[in-house]
Design a protein around this motif. Structure first.
Motif, PDB file in Angstrom:
ATOM      1  N   GLY A 173       0.768  -1.264   0.076  1.00 37.06           N
ATOM      2  CA  GLY A 173       0.176  -0.213  -0.066  1.00 37.06           C
ATOM      3  C   GLY A 173       0.768   1.171   0.105  1.00 37.06           C
ATOM      4  N   ARG A 174       1.825   1.267   0.750  1.00 42.89           N
ATOM      5  CA  ARG A 174       2.773   2.345   0.869  1.00 42.89           C
ATOM      6  C   ARG A 174       3.371   2.646  -0.288  1.00 42.89           C
ATOM      7  NH1 ARG A 174       7.844   3.191   1.155  1.00 42.89           N
ATOM      8  NH2 ARG A 174       8.417   1.055   1.354  1.00 42.89           N
ATOM      9  N   ARG A 175       3.898   1.601  -1.058  1.00 45.63           N
ATOM     10  CA  ARG A 175       4.645   1.571  -2.408  1.00 45.63           C
ATOM     11  C   ARG A 175       3.669   2.169  -3.571  1.00 45.63           C
ATOM     12  NH1 ARG A 175       8.005  -3.663  -3.139  1.00 45.63           N
ATOM     13  NH2 ARG A 175       8.558  -2.619  -5.104  1.00 45.63           N
ATOM     14  N   PHE A 176       2.464   1.560  -3.467  1.00 48.55           N
ATOM     15  CA  PHE A 176       1.481   1.922  -4.591  1.00 48.55           C
ATOM     16  C   PHE A 176       1.180   3.191  -4.262  1.00 48.55           C
ATOM     17  CE2 PHE A 176      -2.852   2.719  -5.862  1.00 48.55           C
ATOM     18  CZ  PHE A 176      -2.994   2.101  -7.144  1.00 48.55           C
ATOM     19  N   ALA A 177       1.123   3.908  -3.211  1.00 40.97           N
ATOM     20  CA  ALA A 177       0.652   5.295  -2.981  1.00 40.97           C
ATOM     21  C   ALA A 177       1.819   6.308  -3.278  1.00 40.97           C
ATOM     22  CB  ALA A 177      -0.023   5.557  -1.704  1.00 40.97           C
ATOM     23  N   ARG A 178       3.343   5.926  -2.796  1.00 39.85           N
ATOM     24  CA  ARG A 178       4.251   6.836  -2.783  1.00 39.85           C
ATOM     25  C   ARG A 178       5.217   6.757  -3.821  1.00 39.85           C
ATOM     26  NH1 ARG A 178       5.847   6.704   3.588  1.00 39.85           N
ATOM     27  NH2 ARG A 178       3.681   7.336   4.367  1.00 39.85           N
ATOM     28  N   ASP A 179       5.494   5.343  -4.341  1.00 40.34           N
ATOM     29  CA  ASP A 179       6.411   5.164  -5.378  1.00 40.34           C
ATOM     30  C   ASP A 179       5.689   3.880  -6.407  1.00 40.34           C
ATOM     31  OD1 ASP A 179       8.855   5.373  -6.712  1.00 40.34           O
ATOM     32  OD2 ASP A 179      10.011   4.408  -5.176  1.00 40.34           O
ATOM     33  N   ARG A 180       4.991   3.910  -7.022  1.00 37.67           N
ATOM     34  CA  ARG A 180       4.359   2.957  -7.773  1.00 37.67           C
ATOM     35  C   ARG A 180       5.314   2.350  -8.765  1.00 37.67           C
ATOM     36  NH1 ARG A 180       1.498   2.099 -12.257  1.00 37.67           N
ATOM     37  NH2 ARG A 180      -0.616   1.109 -12.091  1.00 37.67           N
ATOM     38  N   ASP A 181       6.240   2.894  -9.320  1.00 34.98           N
ATOM     39  CA  ASP A 181       6.977   2.448 -10.397  1.00 34.98           C
ATOM     40  C   ASP A 181       7.767   1.481  -9.714  1.00 34.98           C
ATOM     41  OD1 ASP A 181       5.648   4.095 -12.321  1.00 34.98           O
ATOM     42  OD2 ASP A 181       7.306   5.386 -12.298  1.00 34.98           O
ATOM     43  N   THR A 182       8.182   1.357  -8.472  1.00 35.36           N
ATOM     44  CA  THR A 182       8.912   0.561  -7.866  1.00 35.36           C
ATOM     45  C   THR A 182       8.206  -0.818  -7.842  1.00 35.36           C
ATOM     46  OG1 THR A 182       8.246   0.932  -5.494  1.00 35.36           O
ATOM     47  CG2 THR A 182      10.209   2.190  -6.472  1.00 35.36           C
ATOM     48  N   LEU A 183       7.009  -1.040  -8.149  1.00 32.44           N
ATOM     49  CA  LEU A 183       6.263  -2.274  -8.060  1.00 32.44           C
ATOM     50  C   LEU A 183       6.260  -3.162  -9.255  1.00 32.44           C
ATOM     51  CD1 LEU A 183       3.086  -0.715  -6.247  1.00 32.44           C
ATOM     52  CD2 LEU A 183       4.551  -2.606  -5.196  1.00 32.44           C
TER      53      LEU A 183
END
Length: 357
Positions: free
Chosen positions: A37-47
């Motif tokens: 959830g944190r990565r989706f909201a803040r740094d989507r491209d790292t997913l």
């Protein structure tokens, strides 16, 4: 309303992320997923994501721009929003040539007429179905039945949205039987009706003055998930239109009052009868029984309200509804008159309110 582009964007990446987690260690997987959830909201491209995932994200952003910002923007900002929406859709198709949502949305902005859009959607439906079926078959079976079911469902959603759009265009073009054929076919394939095509069907049955089929549609509401009573504004307006056409004015008045009571405090929308542009991604996602939903239903019911010649320009039924509502609810008339500037130009209104055009 089920088709929220932002929610679907989240679901798509969540599935992709879950598939990338190590198998056989549920504790480690659970810890890893708390970070999603944190990565989706803040740094989507790292997913982890495919070109199809990236393309759908652009579709979701375009939907926000075109469906939820553009109709409520000032004229000064409209051109920039239109250009941004177009560029996002163009980029989505470049990333994924089978991004059917982007293809359909882009066509809705470029086709010169409703008839041209209807023909485009009808001509492409079988290709879209085959493509989505192939995507569904390609969903990996990782042993998690719930996850597999969601992945297969997501794979078919572009086709269902295409079908729902085809039904809506058919209704607008006066091809009521084509609308019903398409809508019923979609309901057979998706009894939970994520596309809310039953609302379109209700208006089409009213256009054909088919009370029996409208009543049968209302009885099928029990199969919809989540369940909802058959008292929404589309059903209400369809029933009202049939009563008015049969000159049963006592029943029409009762149905009008029932509709106003169901959408308590929103009667001014029945006087204003604001027309909104159709959502290009899907029918706009609005809360059930809200003023927004009533405004949306009234706008889509223009095909009923504006039938027949009337001095007011509203149509016979539209004029009767506005006039009768004003008599029944004087406060609503005052609200409509107070909010006489266009719905989409009122500062701070966003998706709320109504006008008195």
């Amino acid at each position: 309303m089920a088709y929220d582009p932002r929610r679907e964007d989240y679901q798509r990446l969540a599935l992709r992320y879950a598939q990338s987690l190590p198998k056989g260690d549920p504790v480690a997987a659970a810890k890893a997923f708390t970070d999603f959830g944190r990565r989706f909201a803040r740094d989507r491209d790292t997913l982890p994501q495919s070109d199809a995932d990236r393309a759908f994200h652009l579709v979701a952003v375009a939907a926000e721009v075109i469906d939820y910002q553009l109709p409520f923007s000032s004229e000064a900002k409209a051109d920039a929003l239109i250009a941004r929406g177009r560029d996002l859709l163009d980029e989505a198709v470049l990333l994924d040539p089978t991004c059917h949502d982007a293809i359909r949305m882009r066509a809705s902005r470029t086709n010169p007429s409703f008839d041209a859009q209807f023909a485009f959607l009808k001509d492409g439906i079988e290709e879209v179905y085959a493509s989505c079926q192939a995507a569904r078959a390609a969903v990996p079976d990782d042993g998690d039945d719930e996850r597999v079911a969601l992945g297969r469902d997501i794979a078919m959603r572009p086709y269902r949205r295409w079908m729902a759009a085809l039904a809506e265009e058919a209704l607008i073009c006066g091809r009521n039987r084509s609308c019903i054929e398409t809508g019923e076919r979609l309901l057979e394939q998706d009894p939970s009706d994520q596309a809310d095509v039953r609302f379109t069907l209700a208006l089409a049955y009213a256009k054909l003055e088919d009370q029996t089929s409208l009543d049968a549609l209302a009885k099928r509401y029990g199969a919809i998930v989540p369940p909802r009573a058959a008292d929404d504004a589309w059903i209400g307006l369809a029933r009202l239109a049939l009563a008015h056409k049969s000159h049963d004015m006592s029943l029409a008045r009762q149905l009008l009052e029932r509709l106003a009571n169901t959408y308590e405090g929103c009667a001014s929308a029945l006087i204003s009868q604001t027309e909104l542009p159709d959502g290009v991604f899907a029918r706009l996602a609005v809360p059930p029984y809200s003023e927004d939903e009533l405004i949306l239903a009234i706008s889509e019911a223009t095909v009923l309200l504006q039938e027949g010649d009337d001095k007011s320009g509203r149509g016979v039924l539209g004029s009767w509804i506005a006039r009768t509502t004003a008599k029944l609810y004087p406060k609503a008339l005052a609200e409509a008159q107070e909010l006489s500037n266009p719905y989409y130009q009122r500062e701070g209104k966003g998706h709320q309110g109504g006008d008195a055009s």
